[in-house]
Design a protein around this motif. Structure first.
Motif, PDB file in Angstrom:
ATOM      1  N   VAL A  68       0.790  -1.231   0.000  1.00 47.33           N
ATOM      2  CA  VAL A  68       0.000   0.000   0.000  1.00 47.33           C
ATOM      3  C   VAL A  68       0.825   1.286   0.000  1.00 47.33           C
ATOM      4  O   VAL A  68       0.313   2.335  -0.366  1.00 47.33           O
ATOM      5  CB  VAL A  68      -0.980   0.048   1.207  1.00 47.33           C
ATOM      6  N   ALA A  69       2.098   1.216   0.403  1.00 42.32           N
ATOM      7  CA  ALA A  69       2.851   2.455   0.538  1.00 42.32           C
ATOM      8  C   ALA A  69       3.145   3.077  -0.824  1.00 42.32           C
ATOM      9  O   ALA A  69       3.242   2.380  -1.830  1.00 42.32           O
ATOM     10  CB  ALA A  69       4.164   2.199   1.281  1.00 42.32           C
TER      11      ALA A  69
ATOM     12  N   LYS B  82      12.376   3.200   7.906  1.00 42.17           N
ATOM     13  CA  LYS B  82      12.395   2.293   6.750  1.00 42.17           C
ATOM     14  C   LYS B  82      11.719   2.937   5.541  1.00 42.17           C
ATOM     15  O   LYS B  82      12.139   2.738   4.410  1.00 42.17           O
ATOM     16  CB  LYS B  82      11.682   0.983   7.097  1.00 42.17           C
ATOM     17  N   GLY B  83      10.674   3.722   5.825  1.00 43.61           N
ATOM     18  CA  GLY B  83       9.967   4.416   4.760  1.00 43.61           C
ATOM     19  C   GLY B  83      10.786   5.578   4.213  1.00 43.61           C
ATOM     20  O   GLY B  83      10.870   5.790   3.001  1.00 43.61           O
TER      21      GLY B  83
ATOM     22  N   HIS C  32       4.100   1.609  15.902  1.00 46.66           N
ATOM     23  CA  HIS C  32       5.088   1.641  14.822  1.00 46.66           C
ATOM     24  C   HIS C  32       4.432   1.262  13.487  1.00 46.66           C
ATOM     25  O   HIS C  32       4.642   1.918  12.469  1.00 46.66           O
ATOM     26  CB  HIS C  32       6.208   0.659  15.165  1.00 46.66           C
ATOM     27  N   ALA C  33       3.603   0.224  13.531  1.00 51.58           N
ATOM     28  CA  ALA C  33       2.927  -0.216  12.307  1.00 51.58           C
ATOM     29  C   ALA C  33       2.008   0.888  11.783  1.00 51.58           C
ATOM     30  O   ALA C  33       1.984   1.186  10.583  1.00 51.58           O
ATOM     31  CB  ALA C  33       2.129  -1.494  12.586  1.00 51.58           C
ATOM     32  N   LYS C  34       1.269   1.538  12.702  1.00 51.61           N
ATOM     33  CA  LYS C  34       0.377   2.620  12.267  1.00 51.61           C
ATOM     34  C   LYS C  34       1.168   3.782  11.675  1.00 51.61           C
ATOM     35  O   LYS C  34       0.766   4.365  10.670  1.00 51.61           O
ATOM     36  CB  LYS C  34      -0.453   3.121  13.458  1.00 51.61           C
ATOM     37  N   ASP C  35       2.297   4.120  12.320  1.00 55.25           N
ATOM     38  CA  ASP C  35       3.145   5.191  11.785  1.00 55.25           C
ATOM     39  C   ASP C  35       3.533   4.887  10.347  1.00 55.25           C
ATOM     40  O   ASP C  35       3.509   5.754   9.482  1.00 55.25           O
ATOM     41  CB  ASP C  35       4.428   5.334  12.619  1.00 55.25           C
ATOM     42  N   GLY C  36       3.921   3.636  10.113  1.00 54.01           N
ATOM     43  CA  GLY C  36       4.329   3.243   8.771  1.00 54.01           C
ATOM     44  C   GLY C  36       3.214   3.419   7.766  1.00 54.01           C
ATOM     45  O   GLY C  36       3.377   4.037   6.712  1.00 54.01           O
ATOM     46  N   ILE C  37       2.036   2.891   8.111  1.00 53.07           N
ATOM     47  CA  ILE C  37       0.914   2.942   7.168  1.00 53.07           C
ATOM     48  C   ILE C  37       0.485   4.394   6.924  1.00 53.07           C
ATOM     49  O   ILE C  37       0.439   4.866   5.795  1.00 53.07           O
ATOM     50  CB  ILE C  37      -0.299   2.154   7.723  1.00 53.07           C
ATOM     51  N   PHE C  38       0.179   5.115   8.013  1.00 58.09           N
ATOM     52  CA  PHE C  38      -0.412   6.442   7.838  1.00 58.09           C
ATOM     53  C   PHE C  38       0.588   7.472   7.312  1.00 58.09           C
ATOM     54  O   PHE C  38       0.187   8.493   6.772  1.00 58.09           O
ATOM     55  CB  PHE C  38      -1.058   6.920   9.144  1.00 58.09           C
ATOM     56  N   SER C  39       1.908   7.216   7.481  1.00 60.52           N
ATOM     57  CA  SER C  39       2.872   8.188   6.950  1.00 60.52           C
ATOM     58  C   SER C  39       3.183   7.936   5.487  1.00 60.52           C
ATOM     59  O   SER C  39       3.738   8.803   4.830  1.00 60.52           O
ATOM     60  CB  SER C  39       4.194   8.137   7.715  1.00 60.52           C
TER      61      SER C  39
ATOM     62  N   THR D 299       0.962   6.244   3.114  1.00 57.25           N
ATOM     63  CA  THR D 299      -0.132   6.075   2.169  1.00 57.25           C
ATOM     64  C   THR D 299      -1.379   6.782   2.690  1.00 57.25           C
ATOM     65  O   THR D 299      -1.575   6.913   3.900  1.00 57.25           O
ATOM     66  CB  THR D 299      -0.455   4.589   1.923  1.00 57.25           C
ATOM     67  N   THR D 300      -2.200   7.262   1.762  1.00 57.26           N
ATOM     68  CA  THR D 300      -3.501   7.801   2.145  1.00 57.26           C
ATOM     69  C   THR D 300      -4.594   6.834   1.717  1.00 57.26           C
ATOM     70  O   THR D 300      -5.763   7.191   1.668  1.00 57.26           O
ATOM     71  CB  THR D 300      -3.749   9.174   1.492  1.00 57.26           C
ATOM     72  N   LEU D 301      -4.198   5.594   1.445  1.00 57.43           N
ATOM     73  CA  LEU D 301      -5.159   4.583   1.018  1.00 57.43           C
ATOM     74  C   LEU D 301      -6.335   4.425   1.992  1.00 57.43           C
ATOM     75  O   LEU D 301      -7.478   4.333   1.535  1.00 57.43           O
ATOM     76  CB  LEU D 301      -4.450   3.238   0.813  1.00 57.43           C
ATOM     77  N   PRO D 302      -6.101   4.411   3.324  1.00 51.84           N
ATOM     78  CA  PRO D 302      -7.245   4.262   4.228  1.00 51.84           C
ATOM     79  C   PRO D 302      -8.324   5.325   3.997  1.00 51.84           C
ATOM     80  O   PRO D 302      -9.519   5.012   4.057  1.00 51.84           O
ATOM     81  CB  PRO D 302      -6.620   4.406   5.621  1.00 51.84           C
TER      82      PRO D 302
END
Ligand code: UDP
Ligand code: MG
Length: 314
Positions: free
Chosen positions: A152-153, A186-187, A221-228, A230-233
């Motif tokens: 998703v990123a 990592k991002g 940490h997982a939420k930071d990765g996703i929300f930073s 991608t805006t897919l959600p």
């Protein structure tokens, strides 16, 4: 940065340390012996992330004995990502390698990384092939997370690859220019780009001490990765809303038709309450997703520094 040809390149390791007194001696022993086989122009930047054990006094002592072991100490526990950021700011190397203090990132790999770097690659990833000595839950959740985020990123975040990697000075300078407060390293590393190659290794168990991440920290940490990254959600909640609205319009048409043909009938409590609850749920989830982004925007706009230094070696 001066990287003229007439001097040997400097190699920096950057190690975040949070309560690592137990494993520290073993860590220095194996990393220093590996580094010595590569070059004598090396440094290890240890970042004490507000440890409450003897990590800091031990670092002072090590630095006095071996000045190439340098340290920074943060004023409190800022988290691994902030500690790494601090380390990258202070590392002077032409190549910089973030590495954990618990020997889960095998130092033996450093020699191979440097070889690839000398071939001209700006980034050398170290990808985990197998994780021994980590519980099934950690393995499974890490696998699921890496799979999800690499899908998703908006930048390609490589699967099963942590912070352990070699970064050329050019890449480090890019990372240092990224001002964001939510530092999913990592991002950020992936965002920088540059020519990249990859080595594989089996991830061993922690050499000493306990893992510093509990379930809550991993979740954050997982939420930071996703929300930073991608805006897919946000888009998912928009599409969900659109699909449900279309369903509702179709159903409304059907009800109107049926009422015209068969007249009004009262029963229908079950379908009504289901729809109400379902819609309520969707709305709350969507609000929550928007909240995650707004919270992050709020944190960014405050412009607080990413870490605060308390002490540092020269
Ligand atoms: N760490 C840190 N600050 C923290 C948590 C961890 O600097 O708040 C450091 C820790 O000392 C270690 C590295 O980050 O060098 C990885 O931590 P850990 O082994 O607990 O994580 P895992 O291997 O489970 O990813
Ligand atoms: Mg570890």
């Amino acid at each position: 940065m001066d990287t003229t040809l007439n001097r040997t390149p400097l190699l920096s390791l950057v190690t975040p340390m949070y309560n690592e007194e137990q494993g520290m001696e073993a860590f220095f022993r194996s990393t220093v012996s590996v580094l010595e086989t590569i070059t004598d122009r090396w440094e290890i930047i240890c970042v004490d992330d507000g440890s409450r054990d003897a990590t800091l006094p031990m670092l002072r002592h090590r630095h006095a004995e071996e000045p190439r072991i340098r340290y920074l100490s943060l004023s409190r526990n800022f988290g691994k990502e902030a500690a790494l950021t601090a380390g990258l700011d202070y590392a002077a190397g032409d190549a910089v390698i973030p590495i954990d203090a618990d020997l889960q990132d095998p130092p033996e790999l450093i020699a191979m990384m440097v070889q690839e770097w000398r071939k001209g690659f700006k980034v050398v990833l170290a990808t985990r092939r197998r994780r021994t000595g980590e519980g099934w839950f950690k393995r499974l959740s890490a696998k699921g997370f890496y799979r999800l985020i690499s899908r998703v990123a908006t930048v390609p975040i490589p699967e099963n690859t942590g912070d352990f990697r070699l970064l050329d000075r050019q890449v480090v300078e890019v990372i240092r220019r990224l001002p964001e407060r939510t530092r999913f390293m990592k991002g950020l590393f992936a965002w920088a780009g540059f020519s990249t190659t990859r080595l594989y290794y089996d991830r061993p168990a922690r050499a000493a001490g306990a893992a510093k991440y509990n379930l809550q920290a991993m979740w954050r940490h997982a939420k930071d990765g996703i929300f930073s990254f991608t805006t897919l959600p946000l888009r998912i909640s928009a599409y969900l809303g659109a699909i449900i609205s279309m369903g509702a319009i179709a159903y409304a048409g059907y009800i109107i038709l049926r009422t015209l043909v068969r007249g009004a009938d009262l029963p229908g409590y079950a379908s009504l309450i289901t729809a109400v609850l379902f819609m309520g749920g969707i709305q709350l989830v969507s609000l929550g997703i928007i909240g995650e982004y707004i919270g992050r925007i709020y944190r960014e706009t405050k412009q607080r520094p990413i870490y605060v230094l308390k002490e540092q070696s020269l």
